[in-house]
Design a protein around this motif. Structure first.
Motif, PDB file in Angstrom:
ATOM      1  N   VAL A  12      -3.703  64.709  -2.078  1.00  0.00           N
ATOM      2  CA  VAL A  12      -2.775  63.595  -2.369  1.00  0.00           C
ATOM      3  C   VAL A  12      -1.491  64.145  -2.984  1.00  0.00           C
ATOM      4  CG1 VAL A  12      -2.401  61.559  -3.804  1.00  0.00           C
ATOM      5  CG2 VAL A  12      -4.596  61.868  -2.636  1.00  0.00           C
ATOM      6  N   TRP A  13      -1.639  65.036  -3.974  1.00  0.00           N
ATOM      7  CA  TRP A  13      -0.456  65.656  -4.601  1.00  0.00           C
ATOM      8  C   TRP A  13       0.386  66.396  -3.560  1.00  0.00           C
ATOM      9  CZ3 TRP A  13       0.400  71.036  -4.780  1.00  0.00           C
ATOM     10  CH2 TRP A  13       1.557  71.409  -5.466  1.00  0.00           C
ATOM     11  N   TYR A  14      -0.271  67.173  -2.708  1.00  0.00           N
ATOM     12  CA  TYR A  14       0.437  67.966  -1.703  1.00  0.00           C
ATOM     13  C   TYR A  14       1.215  67.064  -0.744  1.00  0.00           C
ATOM     14  CZ  TYR A  14       1.275  71.818   1.563  1.00  0.00           C
ATOM     15  OH  TYR A  14       1.867  72.774   2.358  1.00  0.00           O
ATOM     16  N   SER A  15       0.608  65.949  -0.354  1.00  0.00           N
ATOM     17  CA  SER A  15       1.295  65.004   0.541  1.00  0.00           C
ATOM     18  C   SER A  15       2.492  64.361  -0.141  1.00  0.00           C
ATOM     19  CB  SER A  15       0.315  63.924   1.011  1.00  0.00           C
ATOM     20  OG  SER A  15      -0.727  64.483   1.784  1.00  0.00           O
ATOM     21  N   LEU A  16       2.339  64.035  -1.426  1.00  0.00           N
ATOM     22  CA  LEU A  16       3.459  63.451  -2.173  1.00  0.00           C
ATOM     23  C   LEU A  16       4.627  64.426  -2.242  1.00  0.00           C
ATOM     24  CD1 LEU A  16       1.578  61.723  -5.138  1.00  0.00           C
ATOM     25  CD2 LEU A  16       2.891  60.575  -3.345  1.00  0.00           C
ATOM     26  N   ILE A  17       4.333  65.703  -2.487  1.00  0.00           N
ATOM     27  CA  ILE A  17       5.392  66.715  -2.576  1.00  0.00           C
ATOM     28  C   ILE A  17       6.013  66.989  -1.211  1.00  0.00           C
ATOM     29  CG2 ILE A  17       5.692  69.232  -2.832  1.00  0.00           C
ATOM     30  CD1 ILE A  17       6.084  67.762  -5.383  1.00  0.00           C
ATOM     31  N   ARG A  18       5.191  67.106  -0.200  1.00  0.00           N
ATOM     32  CA  ARG A  18       5.682  67.520   1.119  1.00  0.00           C
ATOM     33  C   ARG A  18       6.404  66.399   1.868  1.00  0.00           C
ATOM     34  NH1 ARG A  18       2.385  71.068   5.659  1.00  0.00           N
ATOM     35  NH2 ARG A  18       4.184  71.423   7.028  1.00  0.00           N
ATOM     36  N   TYR A  19       5.918  65.168   1.718  1.00  0.00           N
ATOM     37  CA  TYR A  19       6.469  64.079   2.522  1.00  0.00           C
ATOM     38  C   TYR A  19       7.169  62.996   1.689  1.00  0.00           C
ATOM     39  CZ  TYR A  19       3.242  66.234   5.854  1.00  0.00           C
ATOM     40  OH  TYR A  19       2.576  67.134   6.647  1.00  0.00           O
ATOM     41  N   VAL A  20       6.465  62.466   0.697  1.00  0.00           N
ATOM     42  CA  VAL A  20       6.988  61.306  -0.031  1.00  0.00           C
ATOM     43  C   VAL A  20       8.210  61.657  -0.869  1.00  0.00           C
ATOM     44  CG1 VAL A  20       6.463  59.496  -1.712  1.00  0.00           C
ATOM     45  CG2 VAL A  20       4.707  60.230  -0.070  1.00  0.00           C
ATOM     46  N   ALA A  21       8.121  62.727  -1.654  1.00  0.00           N
ATOM     47  CA  ALA A  21       9.219  63.084  -2.554  1.00  0.00           C
ATOM     48  C   ALA A  21      10.532  63.335  -1.814  1.00  0.00           C
ATOM     49  CB  ALA A  21       8.834  64.296  -3.401  1.00  0.00           C
ATOM     50  N   PRO A  22      10.560  64.195  -0.789  1.00  0.00           N
ATOM     51  CA  PRO A  22      11.834  64.425  -0.092  1.00  0.00           C
ATOM     52  C   PRO A  22      12.406  63.168   0.542  1.00  0.00           C
ATOM     53  CG  PRO A  22      10.236  66.116   0.496  1.00  0.00           C
ATOM     54  CD  PRO A  22       9.487  65.056  -0.248  1.00  0.00           C
TER      55      PRO A  22
END
Length: 446
Positions: free
Chosen positions: A423-433
């Motif tokens: 979940v964290w990795y997806s937030l960093i890779r997709y959601v945050a940018p």
């Protein structure tokens, strides 16, 4: 190459990192920006950004710093060898330099008000007179520059002593004192007649008040109050031993940050509404409106002095981190060079901040894009440089660090589940940018 110093304990790191996060952003900036943007709606938006963006980005910076165990520039350089990614660390240094240049101006105001309050110079004045005092204080060039220098001097002296003897030791004293003083003030504020209206203003959102500018301000505020996007947390986490849990540390810091912001709102808005004052008074809220509030309470000036003291503690612990990121890059772990560069960079920041200190006096008419020098520096850091740094970090981590290595680093000293990591990795890779770019584009296009 490893840093020569480390935090002496996990609690020392958390207090120092929380101190970096909890500063003017939480206590000075949040109340007046929330007041200008509808209170509860802004608060909810801020919390959403803090959890969805701030926490993942904080953990991303932690993973960079402890993986490389080096300063903010060399950490990127060692992870992404032969690339230009170390410029993210340089961007963080530049951002911290600009940030501390105008941050120290407000730190100086706190010192002036604390001295005036202790000596009885703030007692028994009317609301209009408090406004006059503030105007006279910030427009006095010699006074403004002198206290700005004093604030920078304290910062230099602490940072020059190093991680354990300087930053950690000071944070261990200042942060617990901050919490105790805050709780006293919140209890006093909530017991005022009419305090309920202020509580409703802060905690009951009116989403019709949300605009694209509100969203940008909330995102910038979440970055500002967590010190993310400037690689400060890359620097701090590089001093952390490998057996400490990064997820627990990050969650603790975010939780403390949200709690302090809530306490700031509960200390200020009930009191403001209780006395029929304006919550959207802008940057002068703490220096103009609050003296009026405290002066009308029993033992009010004593409470105001306590508030200013904790305000100064919070401002200083944040200032330490801003100077530390630059000094750590230049000294490269050499304690003899640390003292030298602490003085050189600290005095350079002081000189660079003089125009901001004079923005409310002799340089008050000097504007660019309808902003004074002080306001322009604040806007550039909060709404351009910090989001840009956060965007680059959110791209760097999944692009240049192996997913399996990230999981192993974040799992050290913790019981992090693979599902939570994903979940964290997806937030960093997709959601945050996507979120950062969307908000920035919306503002640019008006």
């Amino acid at each position: 190459m490893s840093q020569q110093e480390q935090w002496s304990s996990k609690i020392g790191f958390i207090l120092a990192a929380a101190g970096s996060a909890i500063g003017l952003g939480a206590i000075w900036k949040f109340p007046y920006i929330a007041g200008e943007n509808g209170g509860g709606a802004f608060f909810i938006t801020f919390i959403a950004f803090t959890i969805l963006l701030g926490l993942p980005l904080l953990l991303a910076e932690f993973s960079i710093g402890r993986t490389a165990q080096n300063n903010a520039v060399d950490s990127y350089r060692s992870i992404a060898k032969g690339t230009k990614w170390h410029y993210v660390g340089i961007l963080g240094m530049v951002t911290s330099f600009i940030l501390l240049s105008f941050y120290s101006v407000v730190g100086g105001w706190i010192i002036i008000y604390l001295l005036k309050t202790i000596t009885g110079g703030m007692a028994g004045l009317s609301s209009a007179q408090y406004g006059e005092v503030f105007g006279q204080t910030i427009s006095n060039p010699l006074l403004s520059i002198s206290v700005q220098f004093l604030f920078i001097l304290i910062t230099i002296l602490v940072v020059s002593r190093g991680v354990q003897k300087g930053i950690e030791k000071a944070s261990r004293i200042m942060m617990p004192a901050l919490f105790v003083l805050f709780l006293v003030l919140v209890v006093r504020s909530l017991t005022l007649e009419g305090a309920g209206e202020g509580i409703v203003f802060l905690l009951q959102p009116d989403f019709s008040k949300i605009t694209s500018q509100t969203v940008l301000e909330a995102m910038g505020q979440s970055f500002f109050t967590l010190s993310v996007g400037v690689s400060v947390m890359v620097t701090y986490s590089s001093y952390l031993p490998k057996d400490q849990s990064l997820p627990k540390a990050a969650s603790s810091i975010v939780g403390i940050n949200i709690l302090i912001v809530l306490l700031a709102g509960l200390a200020i808005f009930p009191a403001v509404f209780s006395f029929g004052l304006e919550p959207g008074s802008g940057p002068v809220l703490l220096f103009n409106v609050l003296p009026t509030v405290f002066s009308q309470m029993p033992l009010g000036m004593g409470f105001f002095a306590a508030f200013l003291l904790l305000f100064l503690f919070a401002a200083l612990t944040s200032a330490f981190s801003m100077l530390e990121i630059i000094v750590s890059v230049l000294s490269k772990g050499d304690e003899r060079l640390r003292q030298k560069y602490a003085w050189i960079i600290g005095l350079s920041i002081f000189i660079a901040g003089i125009p901001s200190a004079l923005s409310f006096g002799i340089l008050g008419e000097v504007t660019l894009w309808d902003k004074t020098i002080f306001d322009l520096a604040d806007y550039a850091v909060s709404n351009i440089l910090m989001p840009m740094g956060a965007l680059l970090i959110s791209i760097f981590v999944p692009l240049k660090m192996k997913k399996s290595d990230l999981y192993e680093e974040l799992k050290r000293g913790s019981t992090l589940k693979k599902a939570v990591f994903n979940v964290w990795y997806s937030l960093i890779r997709y959601v945050a940018p996507i979120l950062i770019i969307a908000v920035m584009i919306d503002v640019i296009t008006g």
